[in-house]
Design a protein around this motif. Structure first.
Motif, PDB file in Angstrom:
ATOM      1  N   ASP A   1       1.195  -1.015   0.092  1.00  0.00           N
ATOM      2  CA  ASP A   1      -0.185   0.114   0.239  1.00  0.00           C
ATOM      3  C   ASP A   1       0.772   0.941  -0.140  1.00  0.00           C
ATOM      4  OD1 ASP A   1       0.405   1.053   2.920  1.00  0.00           O
ATOM      5  OD2 ASP A   1      -1.249  -0.600   3.294  1.00  0.00           O
ATOM      6  N   ALA A   2       0.229   1.815   0.407  1.00  0.00           N
ATOM      7  CA  ALA A   2       1.224   3.938   0.314  1.00  0.00           C
ATOM      8  C   ALA A   2       2.227   3.786   1.165  1.00  0.00           C
ATOM      9  CB  ALA A   2       0.332   4.688   0.336  1.00  0.00           C
ATOM     10  N   THR A   3       1.806   2.992   2.019  1.00  0.00           N
ATOM     11  CA  THR A   3       3.114   2.585   2.852  1.00  0.00           C
ATOM     12  C   THR A   3       4.021   2.083   3.455  1.00  0.00           C
ATOM     13  OG1 THR A   3       2.111   2.680   4.957  1.00  0.00           O
ATOM     14  CG2 THR A   3       2.338   5.364   4.120  1.00  0.00           C
ATOM     15  N   HIS A   4       3.206   0.443   2.094  1.00  0.00           N
ATOM     16  CA  HIS A   4       4.445  -0.505   2.552  1.00  0.00           C
ATOM     17  C   HIS A   4       4.936  -1.382   1.480  1.00  0.00           C
ATOM     18  CE1 HIS A   4       1.979   0.168   6.308  1.00  0.00           C
ATOM     19  NE2 HIS A   4       2.442   0.066   7.079  1.00  0.00           N
ATOM     20  N   LEU A   5       6.088  -2.212   1.605  1.00  0.00           N
ATOM     21  CA  LEU A   5       6.708  -2.733   0.381  1.00  0.00           C
ATOM     22  C   LEU A   5       7.438  -3.880   1.404  1.00  0.00           C
ATOM     23  CD1 LEU A   5       9.482   0.180  -0.629  1.00  0.00           C
ATOM     24  CD2 LEU A   5       7.099  -0.851  -1.404  1.00  0.00           C
ATOM     25  N   GLU A   6       6.872  -4.614   0.477  1.00  0.00           N
ATOM     26  CA  GLU A   6       6.803  -6.390   0.492  1.00  0.00           C
ATOM     27  C   GLU A   6       8.587  -7.030  -0.276  1.00  0.00           C
ATOM     28  OE1 GLU A   6       5.128 -10.656  -1.064  1.00  0.00           O
ATOM     29  OE2 GLU A   6       4.139  -9.416   0.315  1.00  0.00           O
ATOM     30  N   LEU A   7       9.427  -6.953   0.567  1.00  0.00           N
ATOM     31  CA  LEU A   7      10.564  -7.693   0.225  1.00  0.00           C
ATOM     32  C   LEU A   7      11.038  -8.119  -0.498  1.00  0.00           C
ATOM     33  CD1 LEU A   7      13.408  -5.640   2.942  1.00  0.00           C
ATOM     34  CD2 LEU A   7      12.394  -3.960   0.498  1.00  0.00           C
ATOM     35  N   SER A   8      11.337  -8.757  -1.539  1.00  0.00           N
ATOM     36  CA  SER A   8      12.009  -9.548  -2.519  1.00  0.00           C
ATOM     37  C   SER A   8      12.608 -10.977  -1.629  1.00  0.00           C
ATOM     38  CB  SER A   8      12.502  -9.506  -4.309  1.00  0.00           C
ATOM     39  OG  SER A   8      13.708  -8.605  -4.081  1.00  0.00           O
ATOM     40  N   ALA A   9      13.946 -10.275  -0.497  1.00  0.00           N
ATOM     41  CA  ALA A   9      14.882 -11.022   0.137  1.00  0.00           C
ATOM     42  C   ALA A   9      14.858  -9.991   1.580  1.00  0.00           C
ATOM     43  CB  ALA A   9      16.217 -10.519  -0.859  1.00  0.00           C
ATOM     44  N   PRO A  10      15.638 -10.590   2.328  1.00  0.00           N
ATOM     45  CA  PRO A  10      15.520  -9.902   3.178  1.00  0.00           C
ATOM     46  C   PRO A  10      16.826  -9.205   3.712  1.00  0.00           C
ATOM     47  CG  PRO A  10      15.558 -12.355   3.821  1.00  0.00           C
ATOM     48  CD  PRO A  10      15.408 -12.318   2.630  1.00  0.00           C
TER      49      PRO A  10
END
Length: 64
Positions: A10-19
C-alpha cells in the motif's frame, strides 16, 4: 550497493523480495526509478555514443 525488488503493498508498505541485514528502526533510502528520466538518459547516452563514432568533418550528424 545491493539492489532488490519489492512489491508495493500500500502507500506506506513494501514487501521485499529478500530479507535485508539491518536492525528494526534503521533508516534506509529507497530510490524510485522515473521511467521518463531513464528513457531520456538512455537516449542521450545513445546519441553521445553515436556522435563519438564520427569525426569533426561529419558535423552534419550533430543536429540529431
Amino acid at each position: 550497493m545491493k539492489v532488490i525488488t519489492a512489491r508495493i503493498v500500500d502507500a506506506t508498505h513494501l514487501e521485499l523480495s529478500a530479507p535485508i541485514p539491518v536492525q528494526p528502526g534503521t533508516l534506509i533510502q529507497i530510490f524510485i526509478r522515473d521511467e521518463d528520466e531513464d528513457e531520456r538518459t538512455w537516449r542521450e547516452t545513445a546519441k553521445q555514443h553515436l556522435l563519438s563514432a564520427y569525426d569533426d568533418e561529419d558535423a552534419i550528424y550533430d543536429e540529431l
